[in-house]
Motif scaffolding. Structure first.
Motif, PDB file in Angstrom:
ATOM      1  N   GLN A 190      82.103-103.507  10.009  1.00 14.08           N
ATOM      2  CA  GLN A 190      82.915-104.298   9.079  1.00 14.08           C
ATOM      3  C   GLN A 190      83.784-103.402   8.208  1.00 14.08           C
ATOM      4  O   GLN A 190      84.938-103.718   7.925  1.00 14.08           O
ATOM      5  CB  GLN A 190      82.003-105.150   8.184  1.00 14.08           C
ATOM      6  N   GLY A 191      83.200-102.274   7.773  1.00 10.23           N
ATOM      7  CA  GLY A 191      83.957-101.325   6.971  1.00 10.23           C
ATOM      8  C   GLY A 191      85.106-100.722   7.749  1.00 10.23           C
ATOM      9  O   GLY A 191      86.208-100.539   7.210  1.00 10.23           O
ATOM     10  N   PHE A 196      90.962-100.319   9.086  1.00 12.44           N
ATOM     11  CA  PHE A 196      91.937-100.039  10.140  1.00 12.44           C
ATOM     12  C   PHE A 196      92.636-101.269  10.729  1.00 12.44           C
ATOM     13  O   PHE A 196      93.631-101.124  11.446  1.00 12.44           O
ATOM     14  CB  PHE A 196      91.262 -99.257  11.277  1.00 12.44           C
ATOM     15  N   LEU A 197      92.141-102.475  10.471  1.00 10.99           N
ATOM     16  CA  LEU A 197      92.791-103.676  11.002  1.00 10.99           C
ATOM     17  C   LEU A 197      93.452-104.461   9.861  1.00 10.99           C
ATOM     18  O   LEU A 197      92.769-105.074   9.037  1.00 10.99           O
ATOM     19  CB  LEU A 197      91.768-104.569  11.720  1.00 10.99           C
ATOM     20  N   PRO A 198      94.791-104.456   9.784  1.00 11.62           N
ATOM     21  CA  PRO A 198      95.488-105.118   8.669  1.00 11.62           C
ATOM     22  C   PRO A 198      95.234-106.625   8.640  1.00 11.62           C
ATOM     23  O   PRO A 198      95.232-107.283   9.668  1.00 11.62           O
ATOM     24  CB  PRO A 198      96.970-104.831   8.951  1.00 11.62           C
ATOM     25  N   ILE A 264      85.963 -93.604   5.946  1.00 16.80           N
ATOM     26  CA  ILE A 264      84.958 -93.842   6.985  1.00 16.80           C
ATOM     27  C   ILE A 264      83.545 -93.571   6.459  1.00 16.80           C
ATOM     28  O   ILE A 264      82.585 -94.235   6.854  1.00 16.80           O
ATOM     29  CB  ILE A 264      85.267 -92.966   8.220  1.00 16.80           C
ATOM     30  N   ALA A 265      83.424 -92.601   5.565  1.00 15.11           N
ATOM     31  CA  ALA A 265      82.111 -92.273   5.010  1.00 15.11           C
ATOM     32  C   ALA A 265      81.648 -93.285   3.970  1.00 15.11           C
ATOM     33  O   ALA A 265      80.447 -93.584   3.870  1.00 15.11           O
ATOM     34  CB  ALA A 265      82.150 -90.875   4.385  1.00 15.11           C
ATOM     35  N   CYS A 269      79.332 -97.829   4.284  1.00 22.22           N
ATOM     36  CA  CYS A 269      78.145 -97.923   3.418  1.00 22.22           C
ATOM     37  C   CYS A 269      78.250 -99.133   2.497  1.00 22.22           C
ATOM     38  O   CYS A 269      77.276 -99.874   2.296  1.00 22.22           O
ATOM     39  CB  CYS A 269      78.002 -96.658   2.578  1.00 22.22           C
ATOM     40  N   VAL A 270      79.428 -99.333   1.931  1.00 23.73           N
ATOM     41  CA  VAL A 270      79.650-100.444   1.002  1.00 23.73           C
ATOM     42  C   VAL A 270      79.428-101.781   1.712  1.00 23.73           C
ATOM     43  O   VAL A 270      78.737-102.669   1.200  1.00 23.73           O
ATOM     44  CB  VAL A 270      81.078-100.366   0.418  1.00 23.73           C
ATOM     45  N   PHE A 271      79.988-101.944   2.904  1.00 22.35           N
ATOM     46  CA  PHE A 271      79.837-103.204   3.643  1.00 22.35           C
ATOM     47  C   PHE A 271      78.408-103.371   4.157  1.00 22.35           C
ATOM     48  O   PHE A 271      77.886-104.485   4.197  1.00 22.35           O
ATOM     49  CB  PHE A 271      80.831-103.246   4.804  1.00 22.35           C
ATOM     50  N   SER A 272      77.783-102.272   4.555  1.00 23.42           N
ATOM     51  CA  SER A 272      76.426-102.343   5.077  1.00 23.42           C
ATOM     52  C   SER A 272      75.451-102.893   4.046  1.00 23.42           C
ATOM     53  O   SER A 272      74.518-103.618   4.393  1.00 23.42           O
ATOM     54  CB  SER A 272      75.967-100.958   5.544  1.00 23.42           C
TER      55      SER A 272
END
Length: 443
Positions: A190-191, A196-198, A264-265, A269-272
């Motif tokens: 999800q992150g 990367f997907l607008p 990416i790092a 984590c935030v979405f997880s």
């Protein structure tokens, strides 16, 4: 007095990349991207990095190497009345350091906290409790400032270059390791999609688009230290045979890679853990500690992460400090230790006030902003755009485009890539874009 030089072009590249790769990438980029649509912000950031970042970096390096002077005297050497362009940059560097060092102190605090404890508890309460204290944040800020002062006092090749050669590879490897771990977390995809997907459905008006555009430009200027005289100063230590065009491409490329790795790092984590990517500037100090406290091996990951952020913060801060110290060394003929020490004392004292504005002095405001927020506004929305705008005029018109091309080509040693496009960008496109975005950001 003989002017110092980089021992090699690689040393310059690592130092200049270190200047670009700092809190702008690891603290600011993830939360700015998270607050401004993720991939939409990234897309605009990439366009501005190419159209504004690369040409302005090239112009700054050319001015610095041609004159062999600090930012103020370099601009004055091109035209006696244009020293104000360099002065805006030096003042901007001073303003940024006054709050940058405060955040650097917070990073040090979190690093040492995780060295002592496996968990911080309530991350929001821990952050608020720390930054609002009157004394402890000030002491960490002063410790960070002292670290930067010590490195700059050692000089260009023995201090800045040597530290950058060590810090940058370590920073890159650590960030790759943390990013690799983050991608193994459930929900990490999800992150990645967010980054990367607008998703243009969140843009409902031109005002929304303009707001993201302004923040993207501010991020380009802040991250690359454009308009602060940093690359003029660093360029003044460059060998005459160095390929400026190659350097002007590689530095933004390094900056982009690190920013993407930081996203990416952090964002997976935030979405997880079901946190908000739009958490703002507290993302690094509120959201991530919560993540570290609730994952297996989180304490050691936190130590590695905050050590990484500290390394990045130092490499950027020393470039800003060098641009200030260089003026006192060149113009007033101070020795390096005195120039570094007194420059540090100046920004550190203002930094104390910035730190106190988060707690003890939080009721004191100017123009509706705390002192800390006012310094951020002045640097991002006023001084850097002004410096960037007039740098375009100075390099392409006052100096003369043919003179700038001669310096960029090292007197014909290197073929100029796309000279027509460079001329059009520096004379017309970049100044127009900066003016429009500057006006939007103010009004």
């Amino acid at each position: 007095m003989k002017r110092e030089q980089w021992s090699s072009n690689l040393g310059f590249l690592l130092a200049a990349a270190g200047s670009a790769i700092g809190l702008g990438n690891l603290w600011k980029f993830p939360y700015i991207a998270g607050s401004n649509g993720g991939a939409v912000f990234l897309m605009l950031y990439l366009v501005l990095l190419i159209l504004l970042g690369t040409p302005l970096l090239l112009a700054e390096m050319a001015v610095g190497r041609a004159t062999r002077l600090n930012a103020i005297d370099a601009c004055r050497a091109i035209h006696p009345r244009w020293g104000f362009v360099g002065a805006a940059g030096v003042v901007g560097a001073f303003v940024i350091l006054s709050y940058y060092s405060v955040i650097g102190g917070w990073v040090l605090k979190y690093l040492f906290a995780y060295m002592q404890h496996s968990r911080l508890g309530d991350a929001d309460a821990y952050y608020t409790g720390f930054v609002t204290r009157p004394l402890e944040p000030v002491l960490w800020h002063l410790l960070f400032a002292a670290c930067c002062c010590g490195i700059v006092a050692f000089g260009v090749s023995k201090g800045i270059e040597r530290i950058s050669k060590i810090f940058l590879p370590v920073l890159l490897l650590t960030l790759i390791a943390i990013g690799g771990y983050a991608l193994t977390l459930p929900g990490a995809s999800q992150g990645l999609r967010f980054l990367f997907l607008p998703d243009f459905s969140q843009i409902h008006s031109f005002s929304d688009f303009a707001s993201i555009l302004v923040r993207a430009m501010g991020q380009v200027f802040f991250s690359l230290s454009i308009g602060m005289g940093t690359l003029i100063t660093y360029g003044s230590y460059l060998d005459r045979k160095a390929n400026l065009q190659k350097n002007a491409v590689l530095i933004p490329l390094f900056d982009l890679v690190i920013a993407l790795l930081a996203g990416i790092a952090i964002l997976p984590c935030v979405f997880s853990f079901g946190l908000e990517p739009s958490a703002g500037s507290g993302l690094l100090f509120r959201s991530l500690p919560y993540v570290f406290d609730h994952m297996r091996g989180g304490r050691w990951l936190a130590i590695g992460f905050f050590a990484l952020v500290f390394l990045a913060a130092v490499t950027s801060a020393i470039s800003l400090l060098e641009s200030i110290a260089a003026f006192f060394i060149d113009h007033l003929h101070w020795n390096r230790i005195a120039a570094a020490g007194l420059s540090t004392l100046g920004f550190a004292l203002i930094g104390v006030a910035n730190s106190l504005s988060m707690g003890l002095w939080n009721s004191f405001t100017l123009f509706g902003m705390s002192l800390f927020d006012l310094m951020v506004f002045l640097s991002d929305n006023v001084l850097m755009p002004i410096g960037g705008f007039f740098l375009c005029i100075l390099a392409s018109r006052i100096w003369g485009f043919s003179s700038m091309l001669r310096e960029i080509s090292s007197n014909g040693q290197y073929a100029i890539r796309f000279p027509g496009a460079l001329r059009w960008i520096l004379r017309w496109l970049a100044p127009a874009m900066i003016l429009v975005i500057f006006a939007v950001s103010l009004f």
